[in-house]
Design a protein around this motif. Structure first.
Motif, PDB file in Angstrom:
ATOM      1  N   THR A 159       0.806  -1.300   0.111  1.00  0.00           N
ATOM      2  CA  THR A 159      -0.058   0.074  -0.161  1.00  0.00           C
ATOM      3  C   THR A 159       0.771   1.220   0.225  1.00  0.00           C
ATOM      4  O   THR A 159       1.922   1.152   0.429  1.00  0.00           O
ATOM      5  CB  THR A 159      -0.947  -0.009   1.088  1.00  0.00           C
ATOM      6  OG1 THR A 159      -1.836   1.239   1.130  1.00  0.00           O
ATOM      7  CG2 THR A 159      -0.164   0.062   2.453  1.00  0.00           C
ATOM      8  N   THR A 160       0.236   2.277  -0.702  1.00  0.00           N
ATOM      9  CA  THR A 160       0.783   3.641  -0.418  1.00  0.00           C
ATOM     10  C   THR A 160       0.530   4.315   0.901  1.00  0.00           C
ATOM     11  O   THR A 160      -0.241   3.566   1.287  1.00  0.00           O
ATOM     12  CB  THR A 160       0.473   4.536  -1.387  1.00  0.00           C
ATOM     13  OG1 THR A 160      -0.765   4.845  -1.322  1.00  0.00           O
ATOM     14  CG2 THR A 160       0.579   3.951  -2.808  1.00  0.00           C
ATOM     15  N   ALA A 161       0.847   5.254   1.402  1.00  0.00           N
ATOM     16  CA  ALA A 161       0.528   5.881   2.666  1.00  0.00           C
ATOM     17  C   ALA A 161       0.812   7.262   2.653  1.00  0.00           C
ATOM     18  O   ALA A 161       2.075   7.701   2.248  1.00  0.00           O
ATOM     19  CB  ALA A 161       1.195   5.209   3.742  1.00  0.00           C
ATOM     20  N   THR A 162       0.020   7.973   2.928  1.00  0.00           N
ATOM     21  CA  THR A 162       0.065   9.599   2.905  1.00  0.00           C
ATOM     22  C   THR A 162      -0.558  10.116   4.241  1.00  0.00           C
ATOM     23  O   THR A 162      -1.820   9.929   4.303  1.00  0.00           O
ATOM     24  CB  THR A 162      -0.214  10.327   1.835  1.00  0.00           C
ATOM     25  OG1 THR A 162       0.578  10.046   0.551  1.00  0.00           O
ATOM     26  CG2 THR A 162      -0.035  11.923   2.158  1.00  0.00           C
ATOM     27  N   VAL A 163       0.258  10.448   5.220  1.00  0.00           N
ATOM     28  CA  VAL A 163      -0.236  10.902   6.434  1.00  0.00           C
ATOM     29  C   VAL A 163      -0.053  12.286   6.772  1.00  0.00           C
ATOM     30  O   VAL A 163       1.094  12.847   6.670  1.00  0.00           O
ATOM     31  CB  VAL A 163       0.271  10.014   7.708  1.00  0.00           C
ATOM     32  CG1 VAL A 163       0.169  10.513   8.874  1.00  0.00           C
ATOM     33  CG2 VAL A 163      -0.056   8.670   7.301  1.00  0.00           C
ATOM     34  N   VAL A 164      -0.923  13.142   7.263  1.00  0.00           N
ATOM     35  CA  VAL A 164      -0.939  14.579   7.737  1.00  0.00           C
ATOM     36  C   VAL A 164      -1.181  14.569   9.061  1.00  0.00           C
ATOM     37  O   VAL A 164      -2.225  14.152   9.494  1.00  0.00           O
ATOM     38  CB  VAL A 164      -1.838  15.304   6.923  1.00  0.00           C
ATOM     39  CG1 VAL A 164      -1.773  16.983   7.286  1.00  0.00           C
ATOM     40  CG2 VAL A 164      -1.274  15.385   5.076  1.00  0.00           C
ATOM     41  N   LEU A 165      -0.355  15.283   9.817  1.00  0.00           N
ATOM     42  CA  LEU A 165      -0.600  15.414  11.384  1.00  0.00           C
ATOM     43  C   LEU A 165      -0.566  17.051  11.522  1.00  0.00           C
ATOM     44  O   LEU A 165       0.254  17.535  11.184  1.00  0.00           O
ATOM     45  CB  LEU A 165       0.702  14.744  11.886  1.00  0.00           C
ATOM     46  CG  LEU A 165       0.923  15.186  13.410  1.00  0.00           C
ATOM     47  CD1 LEU A 165      -0.215  14.420  14.239  1.00  0.00           C
ATOM     48  CD2 LEU A 165       2.216  14.497  13.995  1.00  0.00           C
ATOM     49  N   CYS A 233       5.135   2.172  -8.064  1.00  0.00           N
ATOM     50  CA  CYS A 233       5.645   2.819  -6.851  1.00  0.00           C
ATOM     51  C   CYS A 233       6.817   2.211  -6.535  1.00  0.00           C
ATOM     52  O   CYS A 233       7.027   1.152  -6.258  1.00  0.00           O
ATOM     53  CB  CYS A 233       4.722   2.790  -5.616  1.00  0.00           C
ATOM     54  SG  CYS A 233       3.156   3.917  -6.112  1.00  0.00           S
ATOM     55  N   THR A 234       7.881   3.202  -6.188  1.00  0.00           N
ATOM     56  CA  THR A 234       8.949   2.706  -5.855  1.00  0.00           C
ATOM     57  C   THR A 234       9.339   2.760  -4.413  1.00  0.00           C
ATOM     58  O   THR A 234      10.572   2.123  -3.822  1.00  0.00           O
ATOM     59  CB  THR A 234      10.278   3.535  -6.193  1.00  0.00           C
ATOM     60  OG1 THR A 234       9.828   4.989  -5.853  1.00  0.00           O
ATOM     61  CG2 THR A 234      10.256   3.577  -7.722  1.00  0.00           C
ATOM     62  N   ARG A 235       8.314   3.160  -3.609  1.00  0.00           N
ATOM     63  CA  ARG A 235       8.332   3.024  -2.028  1.00  0.00           C
ATOM     64  C   ARG A 235       6.763   2.421  -1.536  1.00  0.00           C
ATOM     65  O   ARG A 235       5.788   3.201  -2.132  1.00  0.00           O
ATOM     66  CB  ARG A 235       8.841   4.500  -1.287  1.00  0.00           C
ATOM     67  CG  ARG A 235      10.027   4.655  -1.838  1.00  0.00           C
ATOM     68  CD  ARG A 235      10.481   5.993  -0.926  1.00  0.00           C
ATOM     69  NE  ARG A 235      11.764   6.274  -1.333  1.00  0.00           N
ATOM     70  CZ  ARG A 235      12.981   7.074  -0.693  1.00  0.00           C
ATOM     71  NH1 ARG A 235      12.487   7.145   0.582  1.00  0.00           N
ATOM     72  NH2 ARG A 235      13.888   7.502  -0.918  1.00  0.00           N
ATOM     73  N   CYS A 236       6.730   1.695  -0.536  1.00  0.00           N
ATOM     74  CA  CYS A 236       5.367   1.481  -0.256  1.00  0.00           C
ATOM     75  C   CYS A 236       5.416   0.652   1.129  1.00  0.00           C
ATOM     76  O   CYS A 236       6.707   0.610   1.730  1.00  0.00           O
ATOM     77  CB  CYS A 236       4.638   0.545  -1.100  1.00  0.00           C
ATOM     78  SG  CYS A 236       5.397  -1.094  -1.266  1.00  0.00           S
ATOM     79  N   ILE A 237       4.612   0.455   1.770  1.00  0.00           N
ATOM     80  CA  ILE A 237       4.345  -0.357   3.043  1.00  0.00           C
ATOM     81  C   ILE A 237       3.970  -1.728   2.612  1.00  0.00           C
ATOM     82  O   ILE A 237       3.173  -1.913   1.847  1.00  0.00           O
ATOM     83  CB  ILE A 237       3.448   0.075   4.044  1.00  0.00           C
ATOM     84  CG1 ILE A 237       3.949   1.582   4.485  1.00  0.00           C
ATOM     85  CG2 ILE A 237       3.183  -0.699   5.246  1.00  0.00           C
ATOM     86  CD1 ILE A 237       2.969   2.360   5.385  1.00  0.00           C
ATOM     87  N   GLY A 238       4.592  -2.809   3.018  1.00  0.00           N
ATOM     88  CA  GLY A 238       4.410  -4.349   2.566  1.00  0.00           C
ATOM     89  C   GLY A 238       4.982  -4.558   1.447  1.00  0.00           C
ATOM     90  O   GLY A 238       6.248  -4.107   0.853  1.00  0.00           O
TER      91      GLY A 238
END
Length: 513
Positions: A159-165, A233-238
């Protein structure tokens, strides 16, 4: 008798939802010439938007090869950030490091949860004779091979992941993959500008090409394939196959280390002030569908413009987000139905779509549960004052002022039309960013000038001693001219001034005619 808890529920279901945000969704589609359509797979997008103590947390996850990893990340990421990891005395760098460690922690936790699957896969592989071909194995050991195929499907998802804090009135972002976030700010001239916050980790990015080349991969071959394993995608989780199992993939076998990583791009420390209008997180299904259908080169600006337009039409933030999603989906489908052969091929299908809109100071068209609260994201929380939301170091600098001023009256926010609508302009700003272990430059969307708000004018009217509005139009000349007219002319004038229907009246005939 106590009720049984739904096993599908997550601990995050108990976190308060941020009511200053809304989400629009649409599942993937494959179109047909007869107008029918079908889904290619289950919806693999996930999202969250939480308010917890002194921070707000938002995330969008775009899964591939199933929703298993996106589900895990959407539940585990809040646990990596909201259970005491963020301390009140943290500076910007410490907050960004906490975000970076959260991504690494989610990845590690996911692969630990897969230990049983990986062990079962190894056992199945050991049951096959050494050196047997893939074709021969299917002929002689179909049960083992079918089991291996199912195990490979489960461990290949990512999965991709984009997090805003938002923490102590500052905004931070972290992402892997191509799920985007951008912020819209209003400048002193009342013009909205779009600033991309995230970084697209794809094979088309020059910085990622350099990184992959440094680990020993053939970039020309990857650019030709336009994919790295199961995703572009060249970066992901999992996605175990492009990490622990990358040696089994021909195009990745030459890499000296794992080529696809979960080390995120992290940025932030952006002060939330009255110039901040809203921000958006969107999966690539949204901006890719609009790009394919229209060929736009300023897709962030186009989507920001749609969001701003829907603010003037919708009464809830979910309505804003869903209206934009529906609009893009319709444009994409209409392009397939009416376009030429090339456009039909390009727009025959689209991915899952998620759009998350978080409002700061941009007014909705009418009051609603989501918009009747103060536009500032600090004043509504029970037990908190705006001064408590200041960072401790800010309080040391100035104890008699809050970091966010009291919200002004809702400004005029009518979208201008015709010559007043400014053409979308993209400034080719190039900035140097540090992405994991390598530093490189990216020519991102920078800032896009959209449209200006109509300036608020002072419309206070002077009252007379009796509290009535004083006359501000002089009709003396009108009455003087009227007195000089003949009665016949007056009658004709009054007939002309009477309101007329735009429809001709229906003349009914009597029964005797």
């Amino acid at each position: 008798m106590p009720m049984k808890k739904d096993p599908a529920l997550s601990w995050t279901d108990d976190l308060p939802v941020c009511h200053f945000s809304g989400v629009g969704l649409s599942t993937n589609q494959i179109y047909r010439e007869d107008g029918n359509r079908r889904e290619a797979h289950e919806n693999e997008d996930r999202n969250f938007h939480f308010r917890h103590d002194n921070c707000f947390l938002y995330g969008v996850f775009d899964g591939h090869n199933g929703s298993r990893v996106a589900d895990f990340a959407a539940q585990r990421m809040p646990a990596e950030l909201l259970l005491g990891q963020l301390q009140p005395d943290f500076g910007d760098e410490e907050v960004k490091e906490a975000l970076r460690q959260a991504f690494i922690g989610v990845e590690k936790g996911y692969f630990e949860s897969m230990d049983g699957l990986l062990a079962e896969r190894t056992t199945c592989q050991d049951r096959l004779p050494e050196g047997i071909s893939h074709y021969e194995a299917y002929q002689k050991y179909p049960e083992i091979m079918n089991n291996l195929q199912e195990l490979d499907r489960k461990i290949s998802g990512g999965t991709t992941a984009t997090v805003v804090l938002i923490y102590y009135n500052k905004l931070y972002v972290a992402n892997v993959g191509d799920t985007r976030a951008f912020l819209c700010k209003t400048d002193t001239d009342g013009v909205l500008r779009v600033i991309q916050l995230s970084y697209d980790h794809t094979i088309a990015d020059p910085g990622e090409q350099t990184r992959l080349q440094q680990v020993g991969l053939d970039i020309d071959k990857l650019k030709l394939l336009r994919r790295v394993g199961n995703s572009d995608c060249t970066r992901c989780i999992g996605d175990y196959h492009v990490k622990g199992g990358y040696k089994d993939i021909d195009v990745l076998r030459a890499a000296r280390v794992e080529p696809v990583i979960a080390d995120p791009f992290v940025d932030g420390g952006i002060e939330i002030d009255q110039s901040c209008a809203f921000f958006v997180i969107m999966s690539d299904g949204l901006y890719q569908a609009l790009t394919d259908a229209t060929g736009t080169e300023t897709v962030n600006g186009d989507i920001a413009k749609m969001v701003a337009q829907e603010f003037s039409q919708q009464t809830t933030l979910t309505g804003v987000a869903q209206a934009v999603v529906d609009r893009v989906v319709r444009i994409h489908h209409d392009t397939f139905m009416t376009g030429n052969a090339d456009k039909k091929a390009l727009c025959q299908k689209r991915d899952d779509i998620t759009l998350l809109v978080r409002n700061f100071n941009y007014p909705l068209s009418m009051p609603s549960p989501s918009s009747s609260r103060s536009p500032s994201h600090i004043s509504h929380l029970p037990g908190f004052t705006s001064n408590m939301y200041n960072h401790p170091t800010d309080r040391q600098r100035s104890t008699d002022s809050s970091s966010v001023a009291e919200s002004p009256k809702t400004p005029t926010n009518q979208l201008l039309t015709g010559p007043n609508l400014l053409e979308t302009i993209e400034t080719n700003s190039t900035e140097s960013r540090t992405n994991g272990s390598s530093t490189y430059s990216t020519s991102s969307s920078g800032e896009m000038q959209l449209f200006s708000r109509r300036p608020t004018q002072n419309t206070d009217l002077e009252l007379d001693a009796e509290g009535r509005v004083k006359a501000y139009v002089d009709f003396s000349e009108w009455y003087a001219a009227l007195e000089q007219m003949s009665e016949e002319s007056k009658e004709s004038l009054f007939k002309e001034l009477q309101l007329k229907s735009v429809y001709d009246p229906i003349q009914e005939e009597s029964a005797g005619e």
